[in-house]
Design an enzyme around this catalytic site. Sequence first.
Site, mmCIF file in Angstrom:
data_model
loop_
_atom_site.group_PDB
_atom_site.id
_atom_site.type_symbol
_atom_site.label_atom_id
_atom_site.label_comp_id
_atom_site.label_asym_id
_atom_site.label_seq_id
_atom_site.Cartn_x
_atom_site.Cartn_y
_atom_site.Cartn_z
ATOM 1 N N GLU A 188 0.828 -1.195 0.000
ATOM 2 C CA GLU A 188 0.000 0.000 0.000
ATOM 3 C C GLU A 188 0.869 1.254 0.000
ATOM 4 O OE1 GLU A 188 -2.944 -0.177 3.045
ATOM 5 O OE2 GLU A 188 -3.431 -2.272 2.594
ATOM 6 N N CYS B 282 3.606 8.407 1.333
ATOM 7 C CA CYS B 282 4.114 7.434 2.294
ATOM 8 C C CYS B 282 4.394 6.137 1.528
ATOM 9 C CB CYS B 282 3.045 7.234 3.377
ATOM 10 S SG CYS B 282 3.561 6.124 4.668
ATOM 11 N N CYS C 219 6.688 -7.010 7.308
ATOM 12 C CA CYS C 219 7.808 -6.489 8.098
ATOM 13 C C CYS C 219 8.205 -7.560 9.102
ATOM 14 C CB CYS C 219 7.411 -5.218 8.835
ATOM 15 S SG CYS C 219 8.784 -4.419 9.697
ATOM 16 N N CYS D 256 6.796 -4.984 15.748
ATOM 17 C CA CYS D 256 6.467 -4.016 16.800
ATOM 18 C C CYS D 256 5.039 -4.301 17.267
ATOM 19 C CB CYS D 256 6.587 -2.582 16.264
ATOM 20 S SG CYS D 256 8.271 -2.192 15.743
ATOM 21 N N CYS E 31 1.864 -2.414 15.699
ATOM 22 C CA CYS E 31 1.823 -2.141 14.261
ATOM 23 C C CYS E 31 1.195 -3.306 13.508
ATOM 24 C CB CYS E 31 3.232 -1.872 13.743
ATOM 25 S SG CYS E 31 3.257 -1.544 11.971
ATOM 26 N N GLU F 112 10.632 -2.153 7.101
ATOM 27 C CA GLU F 112 11.723 -1.418 7.734
ATOM 28 C C GLU F 112 12.734 -1.081 6.632
ATOM 29 O OE1 GLU F 112 12.772 0.112 10.564
ATOM 30 O OE2 GLU F 112 14.578 0.439 9.369
ATOM 31 N N CYS G 285 -1.555 5.629 9.792
ATOM 32 C CA CYS G 285 -0.336 4.963 10.247
ATOM 33 C C CYS G 285 -0.665 3.629 10.894
ATOM 34 C CB CYS G 285 0.363 5.773 11.320
ATOM 35 S SG CYS G 285 0.941 7.326 10.765
HETATM 36 N N1 SAH Z 1 9.810 0.463 10.122
HETATM 37 C C1 SAH Z 1 9.904 1.888 10.009
HETATM 38 C C2 SAH Z 1 8.979 2.423 8.986
HETATM 39 C C3 SAH Z 1 7.528 2.224 9.295
HETATM 40 S S1 SAH Z 1 6.954 3.733 9.829
HETATM 41 C C4 SAH Z 1 9.722 2.523 11.370
HETATM 42 O O1 SAH Z 1 9.427 1.808 12.311
HETATM 43 O O2 SAH Z 1 9.950 3.706 11.511
HETATM 44 C C5 SAH Z 1 5.598 3.367 10.595
HETATM 45 C C6 SAH Z 1 5.270 4.435 11.603
HETATM 46 O O3 SAH Z 1 3.890 4.200 11.832
HETATM 47 C C7 SAH Z 1 5.981 4.211 12.923
HETATM 48 O O4 SAH Z 1 6.687 5.312 13.339
HETATM 49 C C8 SAH Z 1 4.885 4.042 13.925
HETATM 50 O O5 SAH Z 1 4.918 5.085 14.816
HETATM 51 C C9 SAH Z 1 3.639 4.251 13.180
HETATM 52 N N2 SAH Z 1 2.673 3.233 13.549
HETATM 53 C C10 SAH Z 1 2.721 1.912 13.346
HETATM 54 N N3 SAH Z 1 1.614 1.333 13.817
HETATM 55 C C11 SAH Z 1 0.844 2.300 14.318
HETATM 56 C C12 SAH Z 1 -0.439 2.335 14.915
HETATM 57 N N4 SAH Z 1 -1.161 1.238 15.070
HETATM 58 N N5 SAH Z 1 -0.913 3.520 15.290
HETATM 59 C C13 SAH Z 1 -0.197 4.647 15.101
HETATM 60 N N6 SAH Z 1 0.995 4.677 14.547
HETATM 61 C C14 SAH Z 1 1.517 3.527 14.151
#
Ligand code: SAH
Length: 370
Positions: free
Chosen positions: A96, A109, A116, A120, A123, A171, A345
């Site tokens: 996406e 974005c 991934c 985390c 996420c 990532e 996000c």
């Molecule tokens: N792997 C990289 C790039 C992904 S960025 C990284 O971790 O930075 C994804 C961003 O989305 C992260 O900074 C995280 O803060 C945000 N994110 C992921 N899951 C989320 C959620 N459920 N709610 C809000 N922000 C989220």
Amino acid sequence: MNQSVEKVNLLGLTRAKMIEFFKSIGEKPFRAQQVMQWIHQYGVCDFDQMTNVSKVLRERLKGIAEIVEPEVIFHKVSSDGTRKWVMKMPGGSSIETVLIPEGNRGTLCVSSQIGCALDCSFCSTGKQGFNRNLTTAEIVGQIWVAVKSFEQIDPQKERPVTNVVMMGMGEPLLNFDNVVDAMNIMMDDFAYSISKRRLTLSTAGVVPALRKLGELTDVSIAISLHAPNDELRSQLVPVNQRYPIAELMDATREYLSRLPDKRKATIEYTLIAGVNDRIEHAQQLIKLLHNVPCKINLIPFNPFPGSDYKKPRSAEVQKFQSLLSNAGYVTTVRSTRGDDIDAACGQLVGQVEDRTRRSGKYIQMQQIPG
Ligand code: SAH
């Protein structure tokens, strides 16, 4: 594999690699610039439309090269103007890409991997598991699709994509070479001319790769911190067990110190109700960041099916924000955009068809450079 020679996908070649390609077939380097403009600025995938390239060379190119455009299976526009594309990748999975318009700005974005591996806890992409790295062409293909969707506008007057954040699925530092090449294409004046200040790589903290990045490029960086101490961060962002906060902050400072200007890092902090949003967390964060040139972006947790975490109430978010602001940090709260089309996000999940390559280990050693 059949006998025929595999064609080079020109969509994924940096200027340097494009020049090499043309040299290798006995052509002048300026061909690289011409062909890059056709592909990236005019959205052309058919060699016959490249009218400033001789017919003989066009025929030759058809035999050895191709421009494979991404297969868009879904395109939706949110009530707030946010656009989302779902693109199907060879192998069956999909990724996406989201474009967020805001005044004169258009922030794209971009995803770097299918799924991934970092897992985390908050996420949804991580919950899908890891399938594979995207190729350079597949990463660049996302900006190609976004720009092309605005064909009707005059590119001299309006630019639909002014900013790029590597904050989609995956990532980026674990797909290092392809991401660096793709960012170089995005910044190229014969392609998308995205300025290095408006191109941001976001990482969960793959420290050796961050250090290596600083030797090769000077894009802006965002650090997904999400917790002010190692105990909590290791629960939320498991890669922290390998590269704890102190090392990550060192690498961040080192990266910034190499930049020719006084740019700051963006510290991303997803606020999860009752988990990392207490006053004591804000106080710890204030101490932790005192010698890191940064601005802070708070992201209220976006819920997704299967997660028990809750979004904090807006009064809590404001309290957290004012503690940081009063301590002197520029602190913004990321507004939720495009949530009616699941484009916010952490809501980018694509469709990961083959999760067999998911492993309990969050890092595959060979992917870490240096
Ligand atoms: N792997 C990289 C790039 C992904 S960025 C990284 O971790 O930075 C994804 C961003 O989305 C992260 O900074 C995280 O803060 C945000 N994110 C992921 N899951 C989320 C959620 N459920 N709610 C809000 N922000 C989220």
